[in-house]
Every structure is written in C-alpha cells, then in structure tokens.
Scaffold this active site. Structure first.
Site, PDB file in Angstrom:
ATOM      1  N   SER B  13     105.325  -7.766  22.390  1.00  0.00           N
ATOM      2  CA  SER B  13     106.100  -6.956  23.325  1.00  0.00           C
ATOM      3  C   SER B  13     105.362  -6.759  24.655  1.00  0.00           C
ATOM      4  CB  SER B  13     106.390  -5.589  22.689  1.00  0.00           C
ATOM      5  OG  SER B  13     107.336  -4.872  23.421  1.00  0.00           O
ATOM      6  N   SER B  14     104.254  -7.459  24.843  1.00  0.00           N
ATOM      7  CA  SER B  14     103.419  -7.270  26.028  1.00  0.00           C
ATOM      8  C   SER B  14     103.679  -8.361  27.064  1.00  0.00           C
ATOM      9  CB  SER B  14     101.943  -7.299  25.603  1.00  0.00           C
ATOM     10  OG  SER B  14     101.101  -7.669  26.671  1.00  0.00           O
ATOM     11  N   PRO B  15     104.217  -7.988  28.237  1.00  0.00           N
ATOM     12  CA  PRO B  15     104.477  -9.000  29.272  1.00  0.00           C
ATOM     13  C   PRO B  15     103.209  -9.754  29.691  1.00  0.00           C
ATOM     14  CG  PRO B  15     105.551  -6.932  29.835  1.00  0.00           C
ATOM     15  CD  PRO B  15     104.663  -6.651  28.660  1.00  0.00           C
ATOM     16  N   GLY B  17     100.641 -10.166  27.912  1.00  0.00           N
ATOM     17  CA  GLY B  17     100.310 -11.016  26.762  1.00  0.00           C
ATOM     18  C   GLY B  17     101.102 -12.309  26.807  1.00  0.00           C
TER      19      GLY B  17
END
Lengths: 219, 219
Positions: B13-15, B17
């Site tokens: 859910s980490s942009p 990432g």
C-alpha cells in the site's frame, strides 16, 4: 523584471535544513533566482501535525542519526553530531528576523549560515543567546542591538505571525522550499527542485506558467 | 562466490514502495547483486513507532498526494492515484510469502510487481482476495492454491515472524533497503544506495569491507 524569490523554510535545529542551507543559494543563483530565507520553529509545527523530532521516534531514531552523517558525507558537507539535540531555536529565529528587518538580506543569511555551522560543525549550543551574540559579533554585526531586538515584543509577535503564514502555505517540515507555488519537503527533493528550475524558460520570460507546473495536480 | 542479496522491504500500500519496486532489480543487477523481496505490513510498524499513514497527517497529507504524483512523473513511472488508500495488504503479503515458499523467487517477484501495478496504475482494490487470484491467474500461477495457502496458519505465523525479524533489523518504513548491513529508508535514498554499490570493488572480491562502509558510523 525579476523572478519571484524561492521561499526557503528551515529550523536551526534541523540537520536536513542545515544541509539545504549550504546549497539553496547556489542552486537558485544558477537559474537566476534569489532566495527568501524563513526561519521557522518545528516545535510549533509538530503541535499541529502530531509529529515528534525524528531521533525521538522508536526505530526511526537510530536510523536518523546514521542518515544525517551519511547524507552529509554523500554530499560533501561538513557535519558533526551535536551534543545537544534538538535545541530550542526561538532566539536564533527571532535574531534572524531582527537582522532581516534592520540590515540587507545578505547579512541575515550570513548570520544564519554561521549559526548552522556553529551548531552542526562546531557543536556550539545555539540555544544560548550569548553564543548568538558571539556569532553575530564575529560577522561585524551590532550584536547587542540584535540581542535586544530579538527579545522585543514586536519581533516575538512577528515570529508568531510568520509561523501562521508558513503553516497557511502548507509548510510542515524543515527544509521546506516553495518555488512558484510548488512545495518541496526535504533536502532529498533538491533534484526535483532543480528539474523544475531547469524546465521551461526563465520565469520572467514566461507568458504563462510552464505546463509542467499545471498538469497532473492531485485531484 | 555470490554477493549477498540486497534486502528490499515494502508494503503493497506504499506509493514510494511501488516506485522503488520498479527500480530495485535493475539497480542491483547493474552491480551484480540480487534482491530479496520482503513484503511487510506498515500497520504493524506504525504500532511500534506511533506513526500514521502519510496522507492522514495534518498538513503533510495534501503534500503527500502531490509528492506521489510529482515523484512518479520525475522518475517516469506510471502512477494513478488509487480510489482506496491505504488498503489492508495482509492478504497480498501472505500470498507473496506462499509463492516464495512454493515457486522460484522470480515468480513471487512478478506477482509483487503485478500487484503494485494493479493498485497504483489500474486502481484495483488489492485488499480483495479475488483480485489477487485474478492477478496470479494472469501470470499462470496456480491461483487457487495460492489463495488457500495465503490463508493457512503456517503462512500467517510466518508473516508475523518475518515482521519481528524486519523490526529487529530496524525496518520502520517502506521502502526500506539494507545493503551489506547499511540501512536506507525511502525511494529518495536510491542515489546513496547506488553510490554505495558503485564504491569499492565488487563485494565478492573484497577481503575486508570497503572503508566507506566502516568509517564515520554514528556514535
């Protein structure tokens, strides 16, 4: 016609703010821009965002100290871990505002750079008004007038008002840079700042803002 | 002799990432290194650090959305703001662990990249197990076995244990990269990672670690 200055917000206790302070003027000058230096107080910002100084956050703390040193080395910036961290920077910020009110802008900037250097290279306790007086005196600034002025009610009120303005503009960290309305948080956004400055024609020659600035804003 | 893999920690859910996931393999390959992909859950980390997802932090929130888009554009990475953000990524992380246990490493990595693309380009709700099944099926993965495996007790236990290991190593964000013991938080540290990989001789030829790795560690 002169392009609008680049707004540079920083807290004197912020390592990444210090790193940015060593580069922002050169970066701006390369693209014919000037810099407006705005001392801010992260403590006031943290009350709004609910954040804490990096080194006080579990897990993040140890990493931060390592990253400060490594980032300084990566960019060839002098840095020594300060004994006292973080420090109250209210007096330093007020002193800078007083200098901006009473001297040419470059005097205040030279003072700011000297304060940062004292803290992050020479490990001087810049929370002490007496240390700020010494730093100013070494720059041939009327240090006692500065010291008195920094403690005056008008300057206290001004710093409060400057903080309100900064937060109204969305400033929440240090360093924080605003170029032609585009906000950048962190020394690690200097590559994107440079890309923006490089893109398009010089601002003073633009009839309309560069398309890069307009397209694809978040919904 | 083969150099140790680079450890790459990320939350689906980490942009940032996601951005890192599009570059990490190429970066490693350039310097003869492989990458070990570790799906993590930021929600678990946040409980320890007291942090919150970026877009939920006052002032920082609006900036973050802007920075996601701008950073994607700056690096030429496809990105569209997802309708649902953040999402629970437990099922996706477990599915990836199951794939790593039962397939060659590159199968799990192809799945991870497809999951990221589905979320941050095609706006698919990757919290839905059914969507993960579709993504896996499109890659010729035995999607139903993966779906069942991801919900099994051993995989649940493994993800918990993997999170303990990650936090013991100091991982507190996404992306988080560890190269030869040196930790890097954020997509914006890829320049420093590259400098480290570039410095010194290839690891497999080193009798002792490069001096760059040893000197000037934080006190």
């Amino acid at each position: 016609m002169t392009a609008a200055p680049i707004d540079f917000y920083f807290d004197f206790s912020s390592p990444y703010g210090y790193f940015a302070s060593t580069r922002i003027d050169d970066l701006a000058r390369q693209y014919g821009r000037s810099v407006a230096w705005h001392p801010i107080l992260l403590g006031v910002v943290f009350k709004t965002t609910g954040m804490a100084p990096l080194p006080q956050i579990p897990l993040k703390g140890d990493y931060s100290w390592r990253d400060f040193e490594r980032t300084a080395r990566h960019h060839g910036i002098a840095y020594r871990r300060p004994s006292n961290f973080p420090l109250p920077t209210t007096q330093a910020a007020r002193a800078m505002l007083w200098l901006q009110n009473h001297h040419a802008a470059d005097v205040a900037v030279r003072f700011a750079k000297a304060v940062y250097h004292a803290y992050f290279v020479d490990d001087i306790n810049i929370a002490e008004p007496a240390e700020l007086v010494k730093i100013a005196a070494a720059l041939d600034i009327d240090a006692n007038a500065m010291d008195a002025g920094a403690s005056s009610q008008p300057i206290k009120d001004q710093l409060k008002a400057e903080m309100e303005v900064a937060m109204a503009k969305g400033v929440f960290g240090s360093p924080f840079v605003i170029v032609d309305g585009e906000p950048y948080w962190g020394f690690d956004r200097f590559d994107q700042i440079e890309a923006l400055l490089k893109s398009g024609t010089p601002t003073e020659l633009r009839a309309v803002p560069s398309p890069d600035l307009k397209e694809k804003k978040p919904a």
